[in-house]
Design a protein around this motif. Structure first.
Motif, PDB file in Angstrom:
ATOM      1  N   TRP A 154       1.333   1.434   4.256  1.00 41.23           N
ATOM      2  CA  TRP A 154       1.196   1.681   2.596  1.00 41.23           C
ATOM      3  C   TRP A 154       0.481   0.942   1.831  1.00 41.23           C
ATOM      4  O   TRP A 154      -0.330   1.266   1.069  1.00 41.23           O
ATOM      5  CB  TRP A 154       2.795   1.604   2.261  1.00 41.23           C
ATOM      6  CG  TRP A 154       3.363   2.113   0.856  1.00 41.23           C
ATOM      7  CD1 TRP A 154       2.763   2.926   0.092  1.00 41.23           C
ATOM      8  CD2 TRP A 154       3.948   1.182   0.029  1.00 41.23           C
ATOM      9  NE1 TRP A 154       3.367   2.998  -1.026  1.00 41.23           N
ATOM     10  CE2 TRP A 154       4.026   1.701  -1.203  1.00 41.23           C
ATOM     11  CE3 TRP A 154       4.689  -0.010   0.151  1.00 41.23           C
ATOM     12  CZ2 TRP A 154       4.533   1.556  -2.496  1.00 41.23           C
ATOM     13  CZ3 TRP A 154       5.338  -0.270  -0.903  1.00 41.23           C
ATOM     14  CH2 TRP A 154       5.270   0.325  -2.253  1.00 41.23           C
ATOM     15  N   VAL A 155       0.425  -0.227   2.073  1.00 48.91           N
ATOM     16  CA  VAL A 155      -0.363  -1.239   1.590  1.00 48.91           C
ATOM     17  C   VAL A 155      -1.891  -0.897   1.623  1.00 48.91           C
ATOM     18  O   VAL A 155      -2.607  -0.825   0.702  1.00 48.91           O
ATOM     19  CB  VAL A 155       0.002  -2.824   2.105  1.00 48.91           C
ATOM     20  CG1 VAL A 155      -1.253  -3.518   1.516  1.00 48.91           C
ATOM     21  CG2 VAL A 155       1.265  -3.163   1.408  1.00 48.91           C
ATOM     22  N   ARG A 156      -2.239  -0.665   2.628  1.00 51.55           N
ATOM     23  CA  ARG A 156      -3.608  -0.109   3.072  1.00 51.55           C
ATOM     24  C   ARG A 156      -3.981   0.984   2.089  1.00 51.55           C
ATOM     25  O   ARG A 156      -5.025   1.132   1.850  1.00 51.55           O
ATOM     26  CB  ARG A 156      -3.912   0.103   4.412  1.00 51.55           C
ATOM     27  CG  ARG A 156      -4.225  -1.193   5.211  1.00 51.55           C
ATOM     28  CD  ARG A 156      -4.603  -1.039   6.501  1.00 51.55           C
ATOM     29  NE  ARG A 156      -5.024  -2.180   7.241  1.00 51.55           N
ATOM     30  CZ  ARG A 156      -4.991  -2.246   8.372  1.00 51.55           C
ATOM     31  NH1 ARG A 156      -4.829  -1.093   9.403  1.00 51.55           N
ATOM     32  NH2 ARG A 156      -5.496  -3.390   9.047  1.00 51.55           N
ATOM     33  N   ALA A 157      -2.936   2.118   1.969  1.00 53.07           N
ATOM     34  CA  ALA A 157      -3.262   3.285   1.065  1.00 53.07           C
ATOM     35  C   ALA A 157      -3.413   2.949  -0.200  1.00 53.07           C
ATOM     36  O   ALA A 157      -3.681   3.794  -1.235  1.00 53.07           O
ATOM     37  CB  ALA A 157      -2.083   4.164   1.473  1.00 53.07           C
ATOM     38  N   GLY A 158      -2.914   1.659  -0.666  1.00 54.75           N
ATOM     39  CA  GLY A 158      -2.866   1.200  -2.402  1.00 54.75           C
ATOM     40  C   GLY A 158      -1.675   0.752  -2.682  1.00 54.75           C
ATOM     41  O   GLY A 158      -1.552   0.121  -3.676  1.00 54.75           O
ATOM     42  N   GLY A 159      -0.449   0.826  -1.977  1.00 57.20           N
ATOM     43  CA  GLY A 159       0.627   0.338  -2.107  1.00 57.20           C
ATOM     44  C   GLY A 159       1.424   0.836  -3.736  1.00 57.20           C
ATOM     45  O   GLY A 159       1.069   1.948  -4.210  1.00 57.20           O
ATOM     46  N   PRO A 160       2.225   0.006  -4.162  1.00 56.56           N
ATOM     47  CA  PRO A 160       3.046   0.496  -5.528  1.00 56.56           C
ATOM     48  C   PRO A 160       2.164   0.772  -6.749  1.00 56.56           C
ATOM     49  O   PRO A 160       1.126   0.022  -6.921  1.00 56.56           O
ATOM     50  CB  PRO A 160       3.763  -0.941  -5.945  1.00 56.56           C
ATOM     51  CG  PRO A 160       3.641  -1.868  -4.672  1.00 56.56           C
ATOM     52  CD  PRO A 160       2.610  -1.435  -3.772  1.00 56.56           C
ATOM     53  N   GLY A 161       2.485   1.943  -7.160  1.00 52.70           N
ATOM     54  CA  GLY A 161       1.573   2.397  -8.608  1.00 52.70           C
ATOM     55  C   GLY A 161       0.352   3.221  -8.037  1.00 52.70           C
ATOM     56  O   GLY A 161      -0.150   3.921  -8.924  1.00 52.70           O
ATOM     57  N   VAL A 162      -0.177   3.114  -6.744  1.00 57.26           N
ATOM     58  CA  VAL A 162      -1.210   3.902  -6.415  1.00 57.26           C
ATOM     59  C   VAL A 162      -0.913   4.887  -5.246  1.00 57.26           C
ATOM     60  O   VAL A 162      -1.493   5.969  -5.352  1.00 57.26           O
ATOM     61  CB  VAL A 162      -2.411   2.768  -5.825  1.00 57.26           C
ATOM     62  CG1 VAL A 162      -3.635   3.435  -5.169  1.00 57.26           C
ATOM     63  CG2 VAL A 162      -2.808   1.856  -6.916  1.00 57.26           C
ATOM     64  N   ALA A 163      -0.266   4.510  -4.317  1.00 57.12           N
ATOM     65  CA  ALA A 163       0.179   5.390  -3.367  1.00 57.12           C
ATOM     66  C   ALA A 163       1.599   5.688  -3.096  1.00 57.12           C
ATOM     67  O   ALA A 163       2.419   4.762  -3.589  1.00 57.12           O
ATOM     68  CB  ALA A 163      -0.404   4.908  -2.017  1.00 57.12           C
TER      69      ALA A 163
END
Length: 134
Positions: A105-114
């Motif tokens: 999830w973090v690599r995908a952008g995390g909070p507010g992005v992914a």
């Protein structure tokens, strides 16, 4: 490559930073309960290393939610913050699959992005409000 005080190479930090902004950051509680033998069956060092593979990690003293050990907090990137995202707290992160889901999830952008994967809803919690010091 020069190293920071927490052992992270400066080049790795720069590589993790998205162009034009600050990346997601991960806070890992490692104090009286989290990261200790009180939470059995977890390779705490491997968990921290795995999280570092996805984002800059800060090791924290007690976050005062010991009943949720091991606690991981994902702070939004500058893009996520601009989108209105707030830090997301995860508790009972005691198996490698949960750690991998957080890293992805973090690599995908995390909070507010992914969008947060539904499986992580099982670990997400709202921390209690802290009282201001008198």
């Amino acid at each position: 490559m020069r190293e920071t005080t927490d052992g992270e190479a400066l080049g790795a930090r720069a590589a993790a930073r998205p162009v034009g902004g600050v990346p997601c950051r991960v806070v890992v509680c490692r104090d009286c309960c989290c990261g200790t033998s009180k939470v059995t069956g977890v390779d705490h060092a491997a968990q921290t290393a795995r999280l570092r593979a996805g984002a800059p990690v800060r090791i924290s003293a007690c976050l005062d939610v010991c009943d949720q050990a091991n606690v991981v907090v994902v702070q939004p990137s500058s893009a996520g913050r601009a989108a209105g995202a707030r830090p997301v707290w995860f508790g009972l992160v005691n198996d490698p699959d949960a750690t991998e889901d957080i890293v992805a999830w973090v690599r995908a952008g995390g909070p507010g992005v992914a969008p947060r994967p539904e499986i992580l809803d099982l670990y997400a919690f709202t921390p209690p409000r802290r009282r201001p010091a008198p």
